[in-house]
Scaffold this motif. Structure first.
Motif, PDB file in Angstrom:
ATOM      1  N   ALA A 107      39.031  -2.871   2.623  1.00 37.86           N
ATOM      2  CA  ALA A 107      39.926  -1.715   2.339  1.00 37.86           C
ATOM      3  C   ALA A 107      39.616  -0.895   3.540  1.00 37.86           C
ATOM      4  CB  ALA A 107      39.656  -1.018   1.337  1.00 37.86           C
ATOM      5  N   GLU A 108      38.529   0.171   3.765  1.00 34.24           N
ATOM      6  CA  GLU A 108      38.332   0.759   5.232  1.00 34.24           C
ATOM      7  C   GLU A 108      39.004  -0.010   6.747  1.00 34.24           C
ATOM      8  OE1 GLU A 108      34.540   2.236   4.414  1.00 34.24           O
ATOM      9  OE2 GLU A 108      35.277   3.812   2.486  1.00 34.24           O
ATOM     10  N   ARG A 109      37.793  -1.322   6.436  1.00 35.95           N
ATOM     11  CA  ARG A 109      37.980  -2.316   7.507  1.00 35.95           C
ATOM     12  C   ARG A 109      39.667  -2.398   8.450  1.00 35.95           C
ATOM     13  NH1 ARG A 109      33.596  -4.857   6.657  1.00 35.95           N
ATOM     14  NH2 ARG A 109      34.969  -6.566   6.140  1.00 35.95           N
ATOM     15  N   ARG A 110      40.985  -2.680   6.978  1.00 35.22           N
ATOM     16  CA  ARG A 110      42.037  -2.767   7.320  1.00 35.22           C
ATOM     17  C   ARG A 110      42.942  -1.818   7.554  1.00 35.22           C
ATOM     18  NH1 ARG A 110      44.240  -6.763   2.231  1.00 35.22           N
ATOM     19  NH2 ARG A 110      43.796  -9.003   3.568  1.00 35.22           N
ATOM     20  N   ASP A 111      42.196  -0.348   6.975  1.00 37.05           N
ATOM     21  CA  ASP A 111      43.001   0.788   7.414  1.00 37.05           C
ATOM     22  C   ASP A 111      43.136   1.595   9.057  1.00 37.05           C
ATOM     23  OD1 ASP A 111      43.529   0.919   4.715  1.00 37.05           O
ATOM     24  OD2 ASP A 111      42.312   2.184   4.499  1.00 37.05           O
TER      25      ASP A 111
END
Length: 112
Positions: A107-111
């Motif tokens: 999720a952090e990589r997508r953000d």
């Protein structure tokens, strides 16, 4: 390493632990040691027969063992089984922690 699969024995275990009265009985046996159904029923708002049925469920799940003392049937926590199930639950918990951490990182990589 993945968490162990849940089998029929685990379903029996969780069903046994899914009742507040049975959890209380297990806790009472764990802190007070071996006891009869009559002694365990004394502080409870249920009959001795109801307590006996709950204890039978705990016994079927492998959490409680019985022994005879004269005419009395004593119930006692099977510490080895309880420890084994606690270790199993810990492994499941670790597996979920790893999965949740992986999900958080994705999720952090997508953000970004």
């Amino acid at each position: 390493m993945s968490a162990p699969m849940v089998g029929a024995a685990d379903a029996v275990l969780f069903a046994a632990l899914g009742d507040q009265t049975r959890l209380g009985l297990l806790a009472a046996l764990g802190t007070g040691g071996a006891a009869t159904a009559t002694r365990l029923a004394d502080p409870l708002p249920v009959t001795r027969q109801a307590v006996s049925r709950h204890l039978r469920v705990l016994e079927d799940a492998g959490l409680v063992v019985t022994s005879k003392a004269g005419r009395d049937v004593l119930y006692e926590v099977d510490v080895d089984v309880l420890r084994e199930r606690a270790d199993w639950l810990a492994s499941v918990s670790r597996a979920w922690d790893r999965r949740l951490e992986d999900l958080r990182q994705r999720a952090e990589r997508r953000d970004r």
